[in-house]
Enzyme design. Structure first.
Site, PDB file in Angstrom:
ATOM      1  N   TYR A 112       0.829  -1.205   0.000  1.00 18.10           N
ATOM      2  CA  TYR A 112       0.000   0.000   0.000  1.00 18.10           C
ATOM      3  C   TYR A 112       0.864   1.255   0.000  1.00 18.10           C
ATOM      4  O   TYR A 112       1.543   1.545   0.987  1.00 18.10           O
ATOM      5  CB  TYR A 112      -0.944   0.024   1.214  1.00 18.10           C
ATOM      6  CG  TYR A 112      -1.896  -1.147   1.283  1.00 18.10           C
ATOM      7  CD1 TYR A 112      -2.370  -1.762   0.125  1.00 18.10           C
ATOM      8  CD2 TYR A 112      -2.318  -1.642   2.508  1.00 18.10           C
ATOM      9  CE1 TYR A 112      -3.236  -2.843   0.191  1.00 18.10           C
ATOM     10  CE2 TYR A 112      -3.197  -2.722   2.582  1.00 18.10           C
ATOM     11  CZ  TYR A 112      -3.639  -3.320   1.414  1.00 18.10           C
ATOM     12  OH  TYR A 112      -4.493  -4.390   1.486  1.00 18.10           O
TER      13      TYR A 112
ATOM     14  N   HIS B 110      -0.238 -11.976   0.437  1.00 13.09           N
ATOM     15  CA  HIS B 110      -1.075 -10.926  -0.148  1.00 13.09           C
ATOM     16  C   HIS B 110      -1.470 -11.228  -1.603  1.00 13.09           C
ATOM     17  O   HIS B 110      -0.621 -11.249  -2.487  1.00 13.09           O
ATOM     18  CB  HIS B 110      -0.302  -9.599  -0.076  1.00 13.09           C
ATOM     19  CG  HIS B 110      -1.147  -8.384  -0.307  1.00 13.09           C
ATOM     20  ND1 HIS B 110      -0.658  -7.112  -0.133  1.00 13.09           N
ATOM     21  CD2 HIS B 110      -2.438  -8.229  -0.695  1.00 13.09           C
ATOM     22  CE1 HIS B 110      -1.608  -6.236  -0.408  1.00 13.09           C
ATOM     23  NE2 HIS B 110      -2.692  -6.891  -0.761  1.00 13.09           N
TER      24      HIS B 110
HETATM   25  P1  NAD Z   1     -13.421   0.074   1.427  1.00  9.27           P
HETATM   26  O1  NAD Z   1     -14.580  -0.625   0.846  1.00  9.27           O
HETATM   27  O2  NAD Z   1     -13.211  -0.027   2.880  1.00  9.27           O
HETATM   28  O3  NAD Z   1     -13.520   1.602   0.947  1.00  9.27           O
HETATM   29  C1  NAD Z   1     -12.548   2.529   1.282  1.00  9.27           C
HETATM   30  C2  NAD Z   1     -12.932   3.887   0.704  1.00  9.27           C
HETATM   31  O4  NAD Z   1     -14.127   4.349   1.338  1.00  9.27           O
HETATM   32  C3  NAD Z   1     -11.880   4.956   0.983  1.00  9.27           C
HETATM   33  O5  NAD Z   1     -11.891   5.904  -0.072  1.00  9.27           O
HETATM   34  C4  NAD Z   1     -12.394   5.601   2.256  1.00  9.27           C
HETATM   35  O6  NAD Z   1     -11.877   6.894   2.417  1.00  9.27           O
HETATM   36  C5  NAD Z   1     -13.880   5.605   2.002  1.00  9.27           C
HETATM   37  N1  NAD Z   1     -14.708   5.641   3.228  1.00  9.27           N
HETATM   38  C6  NAD Z   1     -14.515   5.002   4.399  1.00  9.27           C
HETATM   39  N2  NAD Z   1     -15.500   5.268   5.267  1.00  9.27           N
HETATM   40  C7  NAD Z   1     -16.362   6.097   4.632  1.00  9.27           C
HETATM   41  C8  NAD Z   1     -17.576   6.706   5.009  1.00  9.27           C
HETATM   42  N3  NAD Z   1     -18.127   6.523   6.209  1.00  9.27           N
HETATM   43  N4  NAD Z   1     -18.195   7.499   4.094  1.00  9.27           N
HETATM   44  C9  NAD Z   1     -17.674   7.691   2.870  1.00  9.27           C
HETATM   45  N5  NAD Z   1     -16.515   7.132   2.451  1.00  9.27           N
HETATM   46  C10 NAD Z   1     -15.866   6.340   3.327  1.00  9.27           C
HETATM   47  O7  NAD Z   1     -12.132  -0.463   0.642  1.00  9.27           O
HETATM   48  P2  NAD Z   1     -10.620  -0.731   1.064  1.00  9.27           P
HETATM   49  O8  NAD Z   1     -10.009   0.408   1.780  1.00  9.27           O
HETATM   50  O9  NAD Z   1      -9.958  -1.226  -0.163  1.00  9.27           O
HETATM   51  O10 NAD Z   1     -10.724  -1.983   2.049  1.00  9.27           O
HETATM   52  C11 NAD Z   1     -10.558  -1.869   3.423  1.00  9.27           C
HETATM   53  C12 NAD Z   1      -9.220  -2.423   3.896  1.00  9.27           C
HETATM   54  O11 NAD Z   1      -9.184  -3.844   3.726  1.00  9.27           O
HETATM   55  C13 NAD Z   1      -7.994  -1.909   3.143  1.00  9.27           C
HETATM   56  O12 NAD Z   1      -7.591  -0.650   3.640  1.00  9.27           O
HETATM   57  C14 NAD Z   1      -7.012  -3.000   3.419  1.00  9.27           C
HETATM   58  O13 NAD Z   1      -6.478  -2.858   4.728  1.00  9.27           O
HETATM   59  C15 NAD Z   1      -7.889  -4.258   3.370  1.00  9.27           C
HETATM   60  N6  NAD Z   1      -7.937  -4.886   2.021  1.00  9.27           N
HETATM   61  C16 NAD Z   1      -7.118  -5.953   1.770  1.00  9.27           C
HETATM   62  C17 NAD Z   1      -7.112  -6.539   0.519  1.00  9.27           C
HETATM   63  C18 NAD Z   1      -6.201  -7.700   0.255  1.00  9.27           C
HETATM   64  O14 NAD Z   1      -5.547  -8.178   1.151  1.00  9.27           O
HETATM   65  N7  NAD Z   1      -6.123  -8.192  -0.946  1.00  9.27           N
HETATM   66  C19 NAD Z   1      -7.933  -6.052  -0.490  1.00  9.27           C
HETATM   67  C20 NAD Z   1      -8.777  -4.992  -0.210  1.00  9.27           C
HETATM   68  C21 NAD Z   1      -8.774  -4.420   1.053  1.00  9.27           C
END
Ligand code: NAD
Length: 321
Positions: free
Chosen positions: A63, A128
């Site tokens: 990231y 990952h």
């Molecule tokens: P998400 O669905 O959590 O969306 C994140 C987005 O939504 C960001 O732009 C954030 O600023 C926004 N957001 C958060 N809360 C909000 C709210 N209340 N209102 C409006 N917008 C809001 O997607 P993500 O960040 O990709 O997934 C969450 C976490 O999961 C990642 O940060 C990561 O740690 C993990 N993840 C891991 C993998 C993997 O291992 N392959 C893949 C995806 C995500």
């Protein structure tokens, strides 16, 4: 804020003995993955999250090309609380330079991650996005290397992550029971795609803890919409945009509905949402609090589900084709 915030529910994570806050802090936004974030905002978001009961923080060297790990490390240090009061997961095998799941690389990777996170150990180290590697290498080389890291005390538990759900059964059917402690699935337990649900009984039978990430479908289920790089089809993007607009018109917030949808299934230990501001932290925790107090907004959800029905479970390719 409509209701006072209260401490979050903790849920057991498989057989690990860990109890994760039902809302987890996804730190990919701290690597500027969804747009630039100031260091002060990153630190205050993590502080507010911890203060309101979030004890689980997830990052990866991938990231922001290691930026997320560095920012999370600073923010956790600034908390100044005992290490056993929070759970940290990071990942290995995926880097800005590309994928490398070799034993040599993942063994080096944890030392680099610990340095950036300013920690002596991480609770969970996850391979990952394993669909981009050879799953047989994951089974025969990467996971055995992670077991050695477990013995060394640098990590406590082993996980695997990725998009296609078939990768989890492939690996879990081939490793000795109890070897993989956790899976992290993403974009498969949100309003537009809940296909992870079918896999939950299998995962439970294997004693594997379940983390479900991206409840907002990486931005699809937000008022601001997804980032440029989002891999969804135009059809899926426009359906989600229409659903967000419909909620707004009725004075509702699609992100709140989406959080509550994901949080409702208690077989999921933690719903990992990416956050980059105190406001988002407070909104997402309020969504959990209100869910606990009043249950889901079934009317709002049914409206969104009706709009998303034509694109339900639509996903995108990921990994070696
Ligand atoms: P998400 O669905 O959590 O969306 C994140 C987005 O939504 C960001 O732009 C954030 O600023 C926004 N957001 C958060 N809360 C909000 C709210 N209340 N209102 C409006 N917008 C809001 O997607 P993500 O960040 O990709 O997934 C969450 C976490 O999961 C990642 O940060 C990561 O740690 C993990 N993840 C891991 C993998 C993997 O291992 N392959 C893949 C995806 C995500």
């Amino acid at each position: 804020m409509a209701f006072p915030l209260r401490k979050l529910e903790l849920r057991p994570l498989g057989n690990t003995g860990l109890r994760l806050s039902c809302v987890g802090f996804g730190a990919s936004p701290l690597g500027n993955v969804f747009g630039p974030v100031l260091e002060n905002d990153a630190i205050s978001s993590v502080r507010e999250a911890f203060r309101l009961g979030i004890n689980f923080f997830d990052t990866s060297p991938y990231y922001g090309g290691t930026l997320s790990e560095k920012m999370l490390g600073k923010a956790l240090k600034a908390l100044g609380v005992p290490r056993n009061e929070y759970v940290v997961s990071t990942k290995c095998g995926r880097y800005a330079e590309g994928f490398d799941f070799s034993a040599e690389r993942v063994t080096r990777s944890i030392d680099e991650s610990l340095g950036r996170l300013q920690l002596d150990y991480v609770d969970i180290l996850q391979c990952h996005d394993i669909e981009f590697g050879s799953l047989d290498q994951i089974v025969n080389e990467t996971i055995p290397a992670l077991q050695k890291l477990k013995e060394s005390g640098k990590i406590r538990f082993i996980g695997i992550t990725g998009l296609p759900l078939g990768i989890f059964t492939y690996v879990l059917d081939r490793v000795p029971p109890g070897t993989v402690d956790v899976i992290l699935s993403y974009c498969h337990y949100s309003i537009n795609d809940s296909t992870l649900e079918d896999l939950l009984p299998y995962l439970k039978s294997k004693g594997v803890g379940v983390i479900s990430a991206s409840p907002l479908s990486m931005g699809l289920l937000t008022d601001n919409g997804p980032p440029e790089w989002h891999p969804a089809s135009l059809e899926l993007k426009s359906a989600c945009k229409a659903a967000a607009a419909c909620c707004k018109e009725k004075g509702k917030n699609i992100s709140k509905l989406a959080m509550q949808y994901s949080l409702s299934n208690k077989e999921i230990s933690s719903v990992l949402v990416g956050m980059n501001s105190v406001r988002q932290v407070e909104e997402n925790i309020a969504a959990a609090t209100e869910l606990a107090l009043f249950g889901k907004d079934q009317e709002g959800l049914s409206e969104v589900e009706a709009i998303l029905k034509p694109v339900k479970s639509q996903t995108w390719p990921s990994g070696i084709q």
